[in-house]
Motif scaffolding. Structure first.
Motif, PDB file in Angstrom:
ATOM      1  N   THR A   1       0.824  -1.208   0.000  1.00  0.00           N
ATOM      2  CA  THR A   1       0.000   0.000   0.000  1.00  0.00           C
ATOM      3  C   THR A   1       0.861   1.263   0.000  1.00  0.00           C
ATOM      4  O   THR A   1       0.549   2.252  -0.656  1.00  0.00           O
ATOM      5  CB  THR A   1      -0.920  -0.012   1.236  1.00  0.00           C
TER       6      THR A   1
ATOM      7  N   HIS B   1       7.294   6.057   4.443  1.00  0.00           N
ATOM      8  CA  HIS B   1       8.260   6.341   5.523  1.00  0.00           C
ATOM      9  C   HIS B   1       9.536   5.522   5.313  1.00  0.00           C
ATOM     10  O   HIS B   1       9.632   4.727   4.372  1.00  0.00           O
ATOM     11  CB  HIS B   1       7.636   6.044   6.892  1.00  0.00           C
TER      12      HIS B   1
ATOM     13  N   PRO C   1      13.675  -8.636   6.636  1.00  0.00           N
ATOM     14  CA  PRO C   1      13.269  -8.125   7.961  1.00  0.00           C
ATOM     15  C   PRO C   1      12.643  -6.733   7.853  1.00  0.00           C
ATOM     16  O   PRO C   1      13.171  -5.866   7.158  1.00  0.00           O
ATOM     17  CB  PRO C   1      14.589  -8.056   8.737  1.00  0.00           C
ATOM     18  N   ARG C   2      11.521  -6.561   8.518  1.00  0.00           N
ATOM     19  CA  ARG C   2      10.893  -5.239   8.550  1.00  0.00           C
ATOM     20  C   ARG C   2      11.779  -4.281   9.352  1.00  0.00           C
ATOM     21  O   ARG C   2      12.559  -4.709  10.212  1.00  0.00           O
ATOM     22  CB  ARG C   2       9.535  -5.321   9.271  1.00  0.00           C
ATOM     23  N   THR C   3      11.605  -2.989   9.075  1.00  0.00           N
ATOM     24  CA  THR C   3      12.277  -1.977   9.893  1.00  0.00           C
ATOM     25  C   THR C   3      11.465  -1.822  11.172  1.00  0.00           C
ATOM     26  O   THR C   3      10.266  -1.497  11.093  1.00  0.00           O
ATOM     27  CB  THR C   3      12.348  -0.630   9.141  1.00  0.00           C
TER      28      THR C   3
ATOM     29  N   LYS D   1      -8.408  -5.044   1.715  1.00  0.00           N
ATOM     30  CA  LYS D   1      -7.396  -4.947   2.776  1.00  0.00           C
ATOM     31  C   LYS D   1      -7.907  -4.180   3.993  1.00  0.00           C
ATOM     32  O   LYS D   1      -7.223  -4.082   5.001  1.00  0.00           O
ATOM     33  CB  LYS D   1      -6.122  -4.286   2.222  1.00  0.00           C
TER      34      LYS D   1
ATOM     35  N   TRP E   1      -5.888 -10.032  -4.614  1.00  0.00           N
ATOM     36  CA  TRP E   1      -4.908 -10.959  -4.029  1.00  0.00           C
ATOM     37  C   TRP E   1      -4.421 -11.971  -5.062  1.00  0.00           C
ATOM     38  O   TRP E   1      -3.361 -12.568  -4.914  1.00  0.00           O
ATOM     39  CB  TRP E   1      -5.527 -11.707  -2.840  1.00  0.00           C
TER      40      TRP E   1
ATOM     41  N   PHE F   1       3.602 -16.323   0.696  1.00  0.00           N
ATOM     42  CA  PHE F   1       3.671 -16.305  -0.775  1.00  0.00           C
ATOM     43  C   PHE F   1       4.653 -17.336  -1.321  1.00  0.00           C
ATOM     44  O   PHE F   1       5.108 -17.244  -2.444  1.00  0.00           O
ATOM     45  CB  PHE F   1       4.045 -14.891  -1.252  1.00  0.00           C
TER      46      PHE F   1
ATOM     47  N   ARG G   1      16.584  -2.522  -0.337  1.00  0.00           N
ATOM     48  CA  ARG G   1      17.101  -3.893  -0.263  1.00  0.00           C
ATOM     49  C   ARG G   1      16.524  -4.771  -1.371  1.00  0.00           C
ATOM     50  O   ARG G   1      17.226  -5.612  -1.949  1.00  0.00           O
ATOM     51  CB  ARG G   1      16.800  -4.474   1.123  1.00  0.00           C
TER      52      ARG G   1
HETATM   53  N1  C2G Z   1       7.589  -2.622   5.670  1.00  0.00           N
HETATM   54  C1  C2G Z   1       8.826  -2.754   6.287  1.00  0.00           C
HETATM   55  N2  C2G Z   1       9.056  -2.110   7.454  1.00  0.00           N
HETATM   56  C2  C2G Z   1       8.099  -1.335   8.021  1.00  0.00           C
HETATM   57  C3  C2G Z   1       6.853  -1.185   7.392  1.00  0.00           C
HETATM   58  C4  C2G Z   1       6.611  -1.849   6.199  1.00  0.00           C
HETATM   59  O1  C2G Z   1       9.727  -3.450   5.778  1.00  0.00           O
HETATM   60  N3  C2G Z   1       8.372  -0.707   9.201  1.00  0.00           N
HETATM   61  C5  C2G Z   1       7.371  -3.348   4.406  1.00  0.00           C
HETATM   62  C6  C2G Z   1       6.233  -4.351   4.508  1.00  0.00           C
HETATM   63  O2  C2G Z   1       6.698  -5.564   5.087  1.00  0.00           O
HETATM   64  C7  C2G Z   1       5.846  -4.524   3.035  1.00  0.00           C
HETATM   65  C8  C2G Z   1       6.133  -3.130   2.436  1.00  0.00           C
HETATM   66  O3  C2G Z   1       6.991  -2.444   3.387  1.00  0.00           O
HETATM   67  O4  C2G Z   1       6.698  -5.484   2.412  1.00  0.00           O
HETATM   68  C9  C2G Z   1       4.859  -2.322   2.218  1.00  0.00           C
HETATM   69  O5  C2G Z   1       4.172  -2.241   3.457  1.00  0.00           O
HETATM   70  P1  C2G Z   1       2.588  -1.990   3.414  1.00  0.00           P
HETATM   71  O6  C2G Z   1       2.287  -0.825   2.573  1.00  0.00           O
HETATM   72  O7  C2G Z   1       2.074  -2.075   4.822  1.00  0.00           O
HETATM   73  O8  C2G Z   1       2.126  -3.282   2.600  1.00  0.00           O
HETATM   74  P2  C2G Z   1       1.031  -4.362   3.004  1.00  0.00           P
HETATM   75  O9  C2G Z   1      -0.194  -3.687   3.481  1.00  0.00           O
HETATM   76  O10 C2G Z   1       1.699  -5.347   3.863  1.00  0.00           O
HETATM   77  O11 C2G Z   1       0.639  -4.956   1.555  1.00  0.00           O
HETATM   78  O12 C2G Z   1      -0.234  -8.364  -1.606  1.00  0.00           O
HETATM   79  C10 C2G Z   1       0.647  -7.892  -0.599  1.00  0.00           C
HETATM   80  C11 C2G Z   1       0.101  -6.676   0.091  1.00  0.00           C
HETATM   81  O13 C2G Z   1      -0.284  -5.692  -0.853  1.00  0.00           O
HETATM   82  C12 C2G Z   1       1.148  -6.124   1.063  1.00  0.00           C
END
Ligand code: C2G
Length: 131
Positions: free
Chosen positions: A9, A14, A114-116, A45, A75, A100, A23
């Motif tokens: 999304t 940020h 890894p997420r931030t 969603k 999806w 997936f 990455r």
């Molecule tokens: N992300 C991250 N660190 C964060 C926040 C987000 O690495 N602090 C990553 C999420 O893991 C994702 C990407 O940034 O891979 C986008 O995050 P979102 O916009 O929240 O995506 P999401 O709602 O998870 O949609 O079909 C898959 C979906 O559309 C994924």
């Protein structure tokens, strides 16, 4: 040319998103971002976005790591997307770990990064509401 794709999304863009995109791009030569449409966000969603699809697309296209932005409308499109866009590697944050893996059947590598920590759109909204 190694082609990477990721989905999301990306509302209230940020540094956590930027870390992911940087990455993901580093895993290949070309990064495609499948950006959730306004309809997909609200209907499937259950996410209420601050910025519209067009605004989020504009922001993503300004990022040096992003080469192409396409719409994510449902999806189910991922399998077909892997072939339509000749994808080598599918990348998502590790909050999606395992979800997936089926895409490996389409001949792509599936990578969860890894997420931030400590940053999220939800956190931003909560902090802003508090002040
Ligand atoms: N992300 C991250 N660190 C964060 C926040 C987000 O690495 N602090 C990553 C999420 O893991 C994702 C990407 O940034 O891979 C986008 O995050 P979102 O916009 O929240 O995506 P999401 O709602 O998870 O949609 O079909 C898959 C979906 O559309 C994924």
């Amino acid at each position: 040319m190694k082609r990477v794709i990721t989905y999301g999304t990306f509302d209230l863009l940020h540094y956590g998103h930027i870390n992911l995109l940087r990455r993901a791009r580093a895993l290949g030569d070309y990064l495609i971002v499948a950006l959730s449409t306004d309809r997909f966000n609200s209907v499937d969603k259950h996410k209420k976005c601050y910025f519209s699809y067009d605004e989020r697309k504009l922001l993503l296209e300004a990022i040096r790591y992003v080469d192409l932005v396409i719409p994510e409308e449902n999806w189910e499109q991922k399998r077909e997307d892997m072939h339509l866009y000749h994808v080598d590697t599918f990348v998502m944050g590790d909050d999606w770990t395992g979800k997936f893996d089926f895409l490996k059947q389409e001949g792509v590598d599936v990578v969860y990064l890894p997420r931030t920590p400590e940053i999220s759109t939800t956190q931003i909204k909560q902090d802003l509401n508090r002040n």
